[in-house]
Each structure stands twice: as C-alpha cells, then as structure tokens.
Design a protein around this motif. Structure first.
Motif, mmCIF file in Angstrom:
data_model
loop_
_atom_site.group_PDB
_atom_site.id
_atom_site.type_symbol
_atom_site.label_atom_id
_atom_site.label_comp_id
_atom_site.label_asym_id
_atom_site.label_seq_id
_atom_site.Cartn_x
_atom_site.Cartn_y
_atom_site.Cartn_z
ATOM 1 N N THR A 957 0.830 -0.986 0.350
ATOM 2 C CA THR A 957 0.014 0.166 -0.008
ATOM 3 C C THR A 957 1.153 1.594 0.085
ATOM 4 O O THR A 957 2.412 1.516 0.460
ATOM 5 C CB THR A 957 -1.019 -0.060 1.588
ATOM 6 O OG1 THR A 957 -1.914 0.927 1.258
ATOM 7 C CG2 THR A 957 -0.347 0.645 2.409
ATOM 8 N N TRP A 959 1.338 5.057 1.971
ATOM 9 C CA TRP A 959 1.240 5.600 2.759
ATOM 10 C C TRP A 959 1.455 7.530 2.264
ATOM 11 O O TRP A 959 2.405 7.619 1.544
ATOM 12 C CB TRP A 959 1.944 5.883 4.069
ATOM 13 C CG TRP A 959 1.872 4.335 4.273
ATOM 14 C CD1 TRP A 959 2.645 3.148 3.708
ATOM 15 C CD2 TRP A 959 1.566 4.214 6.141
ATOM 16 N NE1 TRP A 959 1.385 1.648 4.438
ATOM 17 C CE2 TRP A 959 0.988 2.397 6.204
ATOM 18 C CE3 TRP A 959 0.455 4.773 6.264
ATOM 19 C CZ2 TRP A 959 0.294 1.663 7.018
ATOM 20 C CZ3 TRP A 959 -0.410 3.880 7.768
ATOM 21 C CH2 TRP A 959 -0.465 2.070 7.181
ATOM 22 N N ARG A 969 -3.360 6.692 4.915
ATOM 23 C CA ARG A 969 -2.934 5.839 4.260
ATOM 24 C C ARG A 969 -4.233 5.330 3.123
ATOM 25 O O ARG A 969 -5.327 5.501 3.050
ATOM 26 C CB ARG A 969 -3.166 4.166 5.269
ATOM 27 C CG ARG A 969 -2.933 2.993 4.185
ATOM 28 C CD ARG A 969 -3.272 1.335 5.079
ATOM 29 N NE ARG A 969 -2.995 0.957 4.425
ATOM 30 C CZ ARG A 969 -3.804 -0.635 5.049
ATOM 31 N NH1 ARG A 969 -4.032 -1.019 6.173
ATOM 32 N NH2 ARG A 969 -3.551 -1.859 4.841
ATOM 33 N N ARG A 970 -3.629 4.720 1.821
ATOM 34 C CA ARG A 970 -5.235 4.206 0.914
ATOM 35 C C ARG A 970 -4.552 3.328 0.910
ATOM 36 O O ARG A 970 -4.144 1.988 0.874
ATOM 37 C CB ARG A 970 -3.787 4.709 -0.808
ATOM 38 C CG ARG A 970 -4.604 4.588 -1.749
ATOM 39 C CD ARG A 970 -5.562 5.683 -1.724
ATOM 40 N NE ARG A 970 -6.375 5.304 -3.159
ATOM 41 C CZ ARG A 970 -7.314 6.567 -3.438
ATOM 42 N NH1 ARG A 970 -7.306 7.162 -2.876
ATOM 43 N NH2 ARG A 970 -7.698 6.056 -4.566
ATOM 44 N N TYR A 971 -6.399 2.860 0.731
ATOM 45 C CA TYR A 971 -7.087 1.493 1.030
ATOM 46 C C TYR A 971 -7.401 0.879 0.117
ATOM 47 O O TYR A 971 -7.858 1.870 -1.439
ATOM 48 C CB TYR A 971 -8.115 1.535 2.385
ATOM 49 C CG TYR A 971 -7.525 1.461 3.419
ATOM 50 C CD1 TYR A 971 -7.800 0.493 4.062
ATOM 51 C CD2 TYR A 971 -7.163 2.787 4.311
ATOM 52 C CE1 TYR A 971 -6.877 0.330 5.332
ATOM 53 C CE2 TYR A 971 -6.503 2.835 5.473
ATOM 54 C CZ TYR A 971 -6.740 1.751 6.171
ATOM 55 O OH TYR A 971 -5.795 1.572 7.747
ATOM 56 N N TRP A 983 -8.912 7.796 0.597
ATOM 57 C CA TRP A 983 -7.500 7.011 1.538
ATOM 58 C C TRP A 983 -8.067 7.365 3.806
ATOM 59 O O TRP A 983 -9.689 7.725 3.198
ATOM 60 C CB TRP A 983 -7.497 8.983 1.765
ATOM 61 C CG TRP A 983 -6.752 9.145 0.514
ATOM 62 C CD1 TRP A 983 -6.693 9.742 -1.052
ATOM 63 C CD2 TRP A 983 -5.190 8.886 -0.485
ATOM 64 N NE1 TRP A 983 -5.872 10.036 -1.825
ATOM 65 C CE2 TRP A 983 -4.409 9.123 -1.043
ATOM 66 C CE3 TRP A 983 -4.067 7.902 0.397
ATOM 67 C CZ2 TRP A 983 -3.291 8.575 -1.789
ATOM 68 C CZ3 TRP A 983 -2.666 7.735 -0.179
ATOM 69 C CH2 TRP A 983 -2.706 8.537 -1.289
ATOM 70 N N VAL A 995 8.102 3.834 5.925
ATOM 71 C CA VAL A 995 7.682 2.470 6.252
ATOM 72 C C VAL A 995 8.298 1.552 5.418
ATOM 73 O O VAL A 995 9.181 1.410 4.174
ATOM 74 C CB VAL A 995 5.982 2.291 5.030
ATOM 75 C CG1 VAL A 995 6.614 2.726 3.922
ATOM 76 C CG2 VAL A 995 5.327 1.484 5.873
ATOM 77 N N ASP A 999 4.294 -3.136 6.321
ATOM 78 C CA ASP A 999 3.665 -1.533 6.633
ATOM 79 C C ASP A 999 4.046 -1.214 7.818
ATOM 80 O O ASP A 999 3.286 -0.864 8.684
ATOM 81 C CB ASP A 999 2.549 -2.097 6.433
ATOM 82 C CG ASP A 999 2.048 -1.514 5.046
ATOM 83 O OD1 ASP A 999 1.545 -0.679 4.573
ATOM 84 O OD2 ASP A 999 2.014 -2.866 4.273
ATOM 85 N N LEU A 1001 5.476 1.454 10.581
ATOM 86 C CA LEU A 1001 5.420 3.192 10.449
ATOM 87 C C LEU A 1001 6.624 3.484 11.718
ATOM 88 O O LEU A 1001 6.203 3.301 12.323
ATOM 89 C CB LEU A 1001 4.301 3.511 10.164
ATOM 90 C CG LEU A 1001 3.207 3.445 9.606
ATOM 91 C CD1 LEU A 1001 1.864 4.446 9.058
ATOM 92 C CD2 LEU A 1001 3.928 4.077 8.299
ATOM 93 N N LEU A 1031 0.017 -4.641 10.942
ATOM 94 C CA LEU A 1031 -0.413 -4.216 9.888
ATOM 95 C C LEU A 1031 -1.467 -4.717 10.044
ATOM 96 O O LEU A 1031 -2.827 -4.765 9.149
ATOM 97 C CB LEU A 1031 -0.619 -3.955 8.548
ATOM 98 C CG LEU A 1031 -0.935 -3.764 7.238
ATOM 99 C CD1 LEU A 1031 -2.100 -2.122 6.951
ATOM 100 C CD2 LEU A 1031 -1.047 -4.146 5.850
ATOM 101 N N GLU A 1034 -5.272 -3.437 11.431
ATOM 102 C CA GLU A 1034 -5.763 -2.483 10.076
ATOM 103 C C GLU A 1034 -6.043 -2.868 8.929
ATOM 104 O O GLU A 1034 -6.876 -1.715 8.396
ATOM 105 C CB GLU A 1034 -4.731 -0.946 9.748
ATOM 106 C CG GLU A 1034 -3.694 -0.492 10.605
ATOM 107 C CD GLU A 1034 -2.947 0.520 10.107
ATOM 108 O OE1 GLU A 1034 -3.472 0.835 8.716
ATOM 109 O OE2 GLU A 1034 -1.356 0.643 10.544
#
Length: 1043
Positions: A957, A959, A969-971, A983, A995, A999, A1001, A1031, A1034
C-alpha cells in the motif's frame, strides 16, 4: 427572606484545540522566524475573529469549521481591535496599532447576498492605536476610537462600494469602549462616559459627578427592542460600583458591589491545564469594560486582571476569573464568554458544551442534516468497506457541501488587495489527535463510490433519531440502549433491529449505571445526589426505587457489585447484588486519597483520584469482592481524564495481563482513546459533510466537560459492538474490531535523547529478518539501525568526501544516494557486509545534461525523475549488471498535466509492483499496468483527494505525509486496482515518514524518532490479539453504523 434560584454554572467545558491549532505559533518573515501573538478577539454565533501581532486577522467560521486568514496590506503591525457584525451581510472590522481601520464584507452563499469578498479602508483620520470599534445594527455606520481620544464615524454604502469617514468627537483621554444604538453613540474614555446623539450632534455625560480616578471603565446599552427614549445604560465606576442610567445620562440606580467582593468569589471552573490557570487575586479589584450577558440584569465586566459576571438584580456574583494581568481581550455571545489570555490561549466559558444552546435545544444545522435523508443515505452507502480484497471499482463520488461557503474563491478575485490561505496545523497538539481541515473534505478526501460484493450478510448504514436534548451519557447492555440527556431525562430502547423505539424511563437523573447484563440499574438523583437501585428493570409498568446511599458522586456496577464514591471522595462497596436484591449494606473501602471515578470489570478495579492519580486493585472474586491492596500507576499519573471507557472496553479482553495492556492503549496520555475512535469517525464525518475535527470535538466535549461530576461517558461496549455518541443525537456503532495507535519515542543507543533527527527511511535486510532504518541529522551524515536489535545500536555510514546527499533510497542489496549536484552514488550491500564497504559513482553519461531530482530503488529496478518531470526506468540496482555492462535508462512519458505542473518525486515499492509519484503541487499519481511482463506499466492515473508532501510505499500500500504533518494510508490497493479506493488518516503529526516493506511505520516528530505501535481490540466473542507496529489489525476494516 426570599430565596433566589441557584444561578447556572458557568465553566470551561473543553479547550479550543481546534481553534488554536489552526493558528500558527510562528511565521517565516524572510530569514527570520517571527512568533505569532494573539492580540484581539470578537465573536458571534457564526464567526470568531482573532487579531494577531503580525497584522493577520484569523476568521473562523463556526458553522463550517473553517479558518481563513486576512492580511492587511503594508507594514506588518499588530491588530488591536476587531468587531464582527451579522446583518444582511457579514462584516468584520479591524483596527491596528498605527491607527489603520479596515473592514471586510464577507462572502455569503445565500441568494441576494454578497458574492465577492471586499475590503474598505478608513484612511488617515486616526494617528494612534485604535482601541475600540462599534457597528450600527444595519452595518451602515462604523465607529472607531483611539488612545488619543478621537472618535471617527464612517458612513458605509456597500451597494456603492464607498466608505466616507469623518471625525465625530474628541475626548481628552483614551477611548475605552464604544456602543451604538438608536442613533446614540455611547463613548467611554478613561475619564468619563458620554452619550453622543448623532442626529442632534450633541452629547450628555453619564451622571454629574466626575470620576474619583481614571481607568478603563466601560459602559453598555441594555439589549432591548425599544425607542431611543427607553434606552438603559450600565456604566462601570471606580470602587466596584455600577450605574444604571437613562438615555439622558441621569443615574437611576447605583449598584454597590464591594460587599459582594468581600466574600469568596465563585470561580469559573477551568479545564485542567499544565502550569498555572491563573487564580492570582489582583491587588485592587475593579470593574472594567462591560457588556450585558445571558440574562436580564446580568453584567459581564473585564479588565486585564479579572473577568466577572454579576447578577445586578439579585446582587449575586455568578462567577469570575482572576489573573496576574494577562487578560488581553474578552467577547461574549448570547451564552458564551471567550477570553483571550496570555500570548495565545482562548477560553470558552458557558453554561453548556459547544454545539448546544443553553436551554438544551439543538442548533439548526442538525435540522439541516435531517432534511436530506435520501442524499445522506446515498453518501453513506458509498462509504461501505469491502471485506474481500477483490473489489470492483466504480466512478468517483463527489459530495457537494451545503454549508456556508468560505471566502477563498472570491478572495482570489480581489485583484491582489490582500491574500488568504487556509490556516494549517503545523505543530503537535496537546490533545494527541490531529484535526482534519475543511480543505481536506472539499477535495473529496476519503471515499470513492464503490459497488461491493460482500461475503455473507451486507451491513448497511442506517439513520435514526436520538431520544432527547443531547446525549450526556450512554450505556449499552446486552439487550438495551440507555441514554441520559442534558436535562436529566433517562431514555431506553431495545437494540436496533431496523429502528429505535425510545421510551422515557426516568427524570431528574444525574448519573446512570448498569451492570454488563443490564439486570442491575442504579441512578444518582439530581439535587439530592442520592443513589437509588431499581427493583426490577422493566421498560413498561411501575418501577420501585430502593435508596442505596446518600451524598453519592459516582456509581459503577459490576455483575453483582456496586462501587460508590461519595461527594467527600470516600469509597463504598456493596456485594451480592442480583435482580431480587438490587442493593445491600454499604461497606467502606479504604482509599489512599479522595476518589473521583471508578471502574470495575473482571478481576480488576481502577480508581481515578481527584488529582488525576490512577490506582487499581487486583484479585476481585466472589470470595474477596474488594480485591487486594491498592497499587499506584506511576506511568499514567496525571494523564488520565476518564475511566468510564476503560470499564467498558475491558469487555474486549479476558485475563489480567491483557486488561492492563488494554488499559495502557485505551486511556494513555489523554488521547490514544480518541486516536482509536477518530479512525472510525472519519468516514462518518465525511458522509455527513462535517469535518472530522467537529465530530471528534463533540466527543471530546462530552467526555471532558462532565468528568468532574462523574458524567464522562459517550462510549459503551456490549456484545453488539462498541458504541459512541457525538454529544448530540447521533450514535455510531462498531461491530468489528478497534485499532489503537500509539507513537513510541525511540532513542538509539549511544545517542542523546535531545538528538534531532531530520529523516528516516527503511529497506529490507540482506539475509536477515526485519528491516534496516537509515536515519540522519543532516545531509552530511547517515546511520543504520536494524529494527530487530533490542538495543537499537546505530552504525555510522560515511559519505564520500565533500558530498551532501539530498535523497537516499535503499533495497536489499544496494543503497543509492543522490547528491546536490545531481550525481548518483551506489553502495553495495551484502550478507557479509550488510551496510556496505564503499560508494561507487554511477556513470550517467547516457543521459547527457539530465539532472535527477528524485530516485527510488525496488528489489530489481530503479526509477528516477529529472528536473523537467521526465521519468526514467533502469533494470538492476548495482552499478554494473552481471555481464559487466552499464544498464540503460529508459525514458517514460510523465502524466499529461496542465502547464506549470510536473513530477518532482518518484517512489517504487520494495517488490517493484507499484510506482507512485508526486508533482510540484503535491498531487498524487500512480502508474497502472505494471506486471512482471510489463515492469514499466502502461499509463498514469491521478489519485484525487489530497495534496501530499511525502510519499512512501510498502509492499502492499501507499502512505503519505500531508503538508500539515498528518499521515494518511491508501486502502483498497490490489493488482487489479493499483489506484486503491480511498484515503484514511491515522493519528499523529510528523515531519518525516518512513514505512518498512511490511507496513511498520516510523517517523520523525519534533526531531525525535518515533515508532508506530498498534493494538487491535477484538470483541470477546473472538480471539483477542495485539501487535506492535504491524498491519494485521488495520486490515480489519471496522463496520460503523450511524444511528
């Protein structure tokens, strides 16, 4: 003797973080960094106008939660007075230290209203500091006074676009206050107060006796719809006296207030802050500038040392604030007092939280939201999150705001008279969550409308109406929802199975407590503060209440126990409770200090002291209901504001160790609880076209406003999910898992804690697990840390002599550096020498005069971007390929963009499967069509929604770091959907972001190295697990239902 009704309490419900964070603490003037001090303040129901020391006017629109800043041309000088007017057109006037006066006609979206922001100047008549401003009710007259005693009248014709000022009146001393009503101008100077009749051009002094001493004593009209002859004036006098006069200056009544001040003055209850909140008694108490406030006969008076609200009718001091002389400006609306204190602190004093009017009736914007159910439902459906990764993309859904527009567009059309930009949040907030600006939402921040195929039953967003006048407290049991409103009404409804059916259960309730199963129900009664237990909890039919304990401040119920805190801070316990025995004999439990709140679940009970100390007892059982001895939590001492959330969120964990871990993540540092919740409220806020900051602020207001009286809860947890309320009549429920976020500061071994890091980036480690962190304090140094090293020992990497690296990028087998001349240096990494031995200068002769601005290494390929925005691709990360040949650079066409836009940053993923880029305006672009057979991809696609300052990619992904330091973050990124779907912001403000491939951070914030830790809180029906910096939590997209 007649008894007077108890006055309403006036206090600060919550700090105005959203407002202060929108005003920068410093600005750059050339090579100097100039601090920004706040110098003047005015407010009404629509706006807050704040003057500053740099000549910038900050205008905050309260309806749309947007800050604009207006800069007066010319010399940078302090704004000393501001005045708002809400009439047919919204107007704001400012006065400066040099005598300049200007006013702005604001933009309105309403039909027939002003569509272009305009500025008018009052030129040349004031030669000294402007101290007071006043408008006529229709906006056609503006009066201004200065510290030399001159009063100027400006005739305003907005239709013709003209402003004609004349000197109206001159006093021998500085003007203190101006008010205008019914063709009468009330002028207060340091020597006297005068009524000036503008039609007759004559004046009368208030009273016949001169003041015994000069000073900043003001006067005001009593608000009323009346003719001129019926006007009433309140005027401050030395010696704590207040005159009440008629329109001819004849004194009808003198209020001698000195005896009231000989007693203890009730203080405004302020929100706890680090450092002093004031409280210094002035050497000599005096009245000052005055205004009528809230009720007939109530007068607000202030000077630099004090703020008082006095009930002149009943001769009572309602409340006050005393300081050491740092009160700068005070303004009031119908039921709010705003106090500008010190360099940049603004207090809001009121009888109710912001967002509610003082009688408990909600604002009209709530009605506006409910007028569009179909539109609301359509937008909500666009926010539903896919549970399977194979999502089908659809067209972009836009959401057009129906609120009052800002003045940004028309400001640009003002042909250079002045400039405006939206204020950005550039510094860390003490609230530990980062506000999201209105601009983000105007740019379609969060969502694309997507059609989904879900596994199993599809959950939908539903809209329902709440029970009463705002939500003060929320409790959800296995079968019911209980709400306590701001008027003390207790309502109940069954859990929603399509709709809610609210029934009023009780009145005059101060606090409500229920056991997790809902079989036990207690209330604390208003006024008497007596705790009662309900006989049988039934929605319909008669109910019998059993008296449990007098003088009760707080109650918490377990499965079969009741913990009670008395008004004197003592703690009591009742045990063996059940449906047939809802209360029992109270047993005192020894406490180390007076307690304010308590929460019990499972085998642990927590208590919060009045000084915000945290205590807990372990070992609760049926054999030992009160548990073992008290233990003091030194880590979180003074940092916890609310324990109610703990008492419910503990249902998400089972054993003691997990409970204590949960406690750390849920309520640590007054903010991480909100960090968890705000992730879920972002989509809710966007769907309702309201800024996340406003949604979060309502949560925070409701949490913090009632903490001292044991009413902090707008969160509850049951087997149905986690429920939160916004403080009004909206509920949000998460039926899945919650993710807590915490940024942990890391100090590498051998470095000082004060070390200021500038950048950090990550790469895979040759032949090892984990990742390398590459970090530096400047462009001339570089250190490497293996993130699996518990001691975090840094290794120094030497740069080539006299070389400054402007950018670095690493992969598993190479470290690439771009120096300030555009040259590329490569350092080969291996299992035997994981940080490399030496640098090799890469031959770029193939490219001619091309100068790289950005480069990025993948596992096998390298991408670069030059100063013209062209993109270059290269196979191989080493200086030479295995055949000892120099790999060729392949030029790739950049995205098609308007003139003036070009790419400046390029970023590839560690596995070469993604390529993203930023242009010179921060727009985000993605390369689509990248496969193993086509590693260069086929086309570019623009990603809407935000502008970014930095872009980093993991293996799955993207960020971004936004210009104000926020992180998103882009989902929804998959091989079939490389652009993703939406986003989503995460808590925290950073100056640099990194990152790892997996993933995790890392970031630099205020010069410190920080690692992001996450905690997944799952419902107790499923297996709980937590992770640090991973991650997995998330990827559990929360399901939120709007009620």
């Amino acid at each position: 003797m007649a008894t007077h009704p108890a006055p309403l309490p006036l206090r600060e419900f919550c700090p105005l973080y959203y407002l202060l964070n929108a005003i920068p603490a410093k600005v750059q003037k050339g090579f100097r960094s100039v601090p920004v001090y706040l110098t003047a303040l005015d407010s009404n129901s629509d706006y807050m106008a704040i003057g500053s020391s740099i000549g910038m006017l900050y205008l905050y629109c309260r309806r749309v939660n947007q800050m604009n800043k207006y800069n007066i041309e010319g010399k940078c000088e302090a704004i000393t007075a501001v005045k708002l007017l809400n009439c047919f057109d919204d107007l704001v006037a400012v006065g400066t230290a040099s005598g300049r006066v200007a006013f702005y006609q604001l933009v309105s979206p309403l039909p027939g209203r002003n569509k272009q922001l305009r500025r008018f100047d009052v030129v040349g008549l004031h030669k000294s500091t402007v101290t007071a401003l006043a408008w006529s009710a229709n906006g056609m007259k503006l009066f201004s006074g200065d510290d030399k005693g001159r009063v100027v009248y400006s005739s305003v014709d907005l239709d013709q676009g003209v402003c004609n000022p004349v000197v109206l009146f001159e006093e021998p001393s500085a003007i203190v206050q101006l008010e205008y009503s019914q063709k009468v101008l009330l002028v207060s100077s340091q020597q006297r107060s005068v009524l000036f009749y503008t039609q007759e051009q004559s004046h009368h002094q208030l009273g016949t006796k001169p003041r015994k001493s000069n000073g900043k004593f003001g006067a005001c009209f009593q608000p009323a719809l009346c003719k001129q002859s019926d006007l009433v004036v309140y005027a401050a006098r030395p010696g704590l006296r207040l005159w009440r006069t008629d329109v001819r200056g004849r004194v009808g009544e003198t209020h001698v207030l000195k005896p009231l001040f000989n007693q203890d003055i009730p203080k405004f209850e302020l929100f706890p802050r680090s450092g002093s909140n004031g409280g210094c008694r002035p050497s000599e108490r005096q009245l000052g500038i005055v205004s009528c406030f809230l009720k007939e006969g109530w007068v607000l008076s202030w000077n630099e040392y004090s703020v008082y609200v006095v009930d002149c009718t009943n001769q009572v001091i309602i409340g006050g604030l005393e300081s050491s002389g740092d009160i700068v400006s005070v303004s009031c609306t119908e039921n709010e007092i705003f106090i500008l204190k010190g360099d940049r602190d603004i207090l809001r004093i009121s009888d109710c939280p912001e967002g509610l009017v003082h009688d408990g009736v909600e604002e009209s914007e709530e009605v506006q939201e409910e007028q569009h159910p179909e539109e609301f439902s359509h937008v909500i459906e666009a926010l539903e999150v896919a549970e399977d990764l194979e999502q089908q993309r659809a067209s972009l859904g836009t959401m057009e705001s129906h609120s009052r527009s800002s003045s940004v567009t028309s400001w640009e059309s003002a042909q250079g008279m002045f400039t405006t930009t939206e204020a950005s949040t550039s510094e860390l907030s003490s609230s530990r969550y980062s506000p999201i600006t209105q601009e983000d939402f105007q740019q379609e921040l969060v969502v694309k409308a997507i059609k989904l195929k879900k596994k199993g039953k599809r959950r939908r967003w539903m809209g329902y109406t709440g029970p009463g006048c705002g939500i003060l407290s929320l409790v959800v049991t296995d079968r019911h929802i209980w709400c306590l409103d701001f008027k003390g009404g207790l309502f109940c409804s069954g859990l929603p199975n399509g709709s809610l059916s609210w029934q009023k259960f009780e009145e005059n309730v101060h606090q409500v407590a229920l056991s997790p199963s809902g079989s036990l129900l207690w209330k604390v009664e208003q006024k008497t503060m007596t705790a009662y237990a309900c006989g049988k909890v039934t929605i319909k039919g008669k109910r019998h209440w059993y008296k449990a304990l007098d003088d009760t401040a707080f109650v918490a119920l377990g499965d079969d126990t009741a913990w009670m805190i008395c008004t004197n801070g003592e703690l009591y316990l009742q045990t063996g409770l059940c449906v047939d025995r809802p209360c029992a004999r109270s047993v005192k439990v020894d406490c180390p200090c007076p307690m304010a709140q308590i929460a019990a679940r499972g085998i642990v009970v927590w208590a919060l002291s009045e000084q915000r100390g945290v205590f807990y007892r372990e070992g609760l059982s049926s054999y030992c209901a009160e548990g073992e001895h008290w233990k003091y939590d030194t880590v979180r001492a003074g940092q916890i504001f609310c324990l109610y959330a703990v008492s419910h969120c503990l249902e998400y964990v089972s054993d003691l160790s997990k409970q204590l871990t949960s406690f750390y993540y849920v309520v640590f540092d007054q903010g991480s609880l909100f960090q968890t919740l705000i992730q879920a409220t972002q989509t809710v806020a966007t769907a309702t076209r309201a800024p996340v900051e406003r949604v979060a602020e309502r949560l925070r207001v409701a949490f913090l406003s009632q903490h001292s009286q044991g009413q902090p809860s707008l969160i509850s947890v049951s087997t149905s999910g986690v429920w939160i309320a916004s403080g009004r009549n909206e509920f949000h429920v998460a039926k899945g898992s919650l993710i807590g976020t915490f940024w942990k500061s890391i100090v590498p071994r051998g470095t000082a804690s004060a070390t200021k890091w500038v950048f950090v980036f990550s790469s895979a480690v040759p032949a090892k697990e984990g990742s390398f962190l590459w970090l530096g304090q400047s462009r001339k140094d570089l250190f490497c840390i293996w993130d699996q090293d518990l001691q975090m020992r840094p290794f120094t990497i030497q740069f080539p002599p006299d070389v400054e690296m402007v950018q670095l990028s690493a992969c598993r087998d190479a470290l690439w550096g771009l120096d300030h001349y555009g040259r590329v240096h490569i350092r080969t990494l291996s299992a035997s020498c994981s940080t490399g031995m030496h640098w090799t200068l890469l031959d770029l002769s193939q490219l001619g005069h091309v100068k790289f601005l950005s480069l990025s290494c993948g596992s096998q390929n390298v991408w670069a971007c030059d100063s013209n925005g062209m993109v270059y691709f290269r196979v191989g990360t080493q200086p030479l390929n295995p055949s000892m040949m120099l790999p060729a650079w392949i030029c790739i066409e950049p995205p098609e963009q308007p003139a003036g836009l070009h790419l400046v940053k390029i970023q590839t993923s560690p596995n070469d499967r993604m390529l993203w880029a930023l242009d010179n305006r921060g727009n985000v672009h993605v390369r689509v069509g990248i496969t193993e057979e086509m590693p260069v991809g086929t086309a570019w696609e623009h990603i809407p929604g935000l502008q970014a300052s930095q872009l980093v990619l993991s293996m799955r992904t993207a960020w971004v770091r936004l210009p104000n330091g926020e992180v998103a973050r882009r989902y929804g990124i998959t091989e079939r959907n490389p652009a993703g779907d939406y986003w989503k912001k995460i808590p925290g403000l950073v100056s640099w972001l990194a990152v790892t491939p997996m993933d995790e951070l890392w970031a630099v914030a205020t010069g410190a190295l920080n690692q992001r830790l996450t905690k997944t809180l799952q419902n107790n029906r499923s297996k709980n697990h937590g992770n640090a910096g991973s991650l997995s939590g998330e990827e559990l997209e929360e399901e939120w239902e709007v009620i």
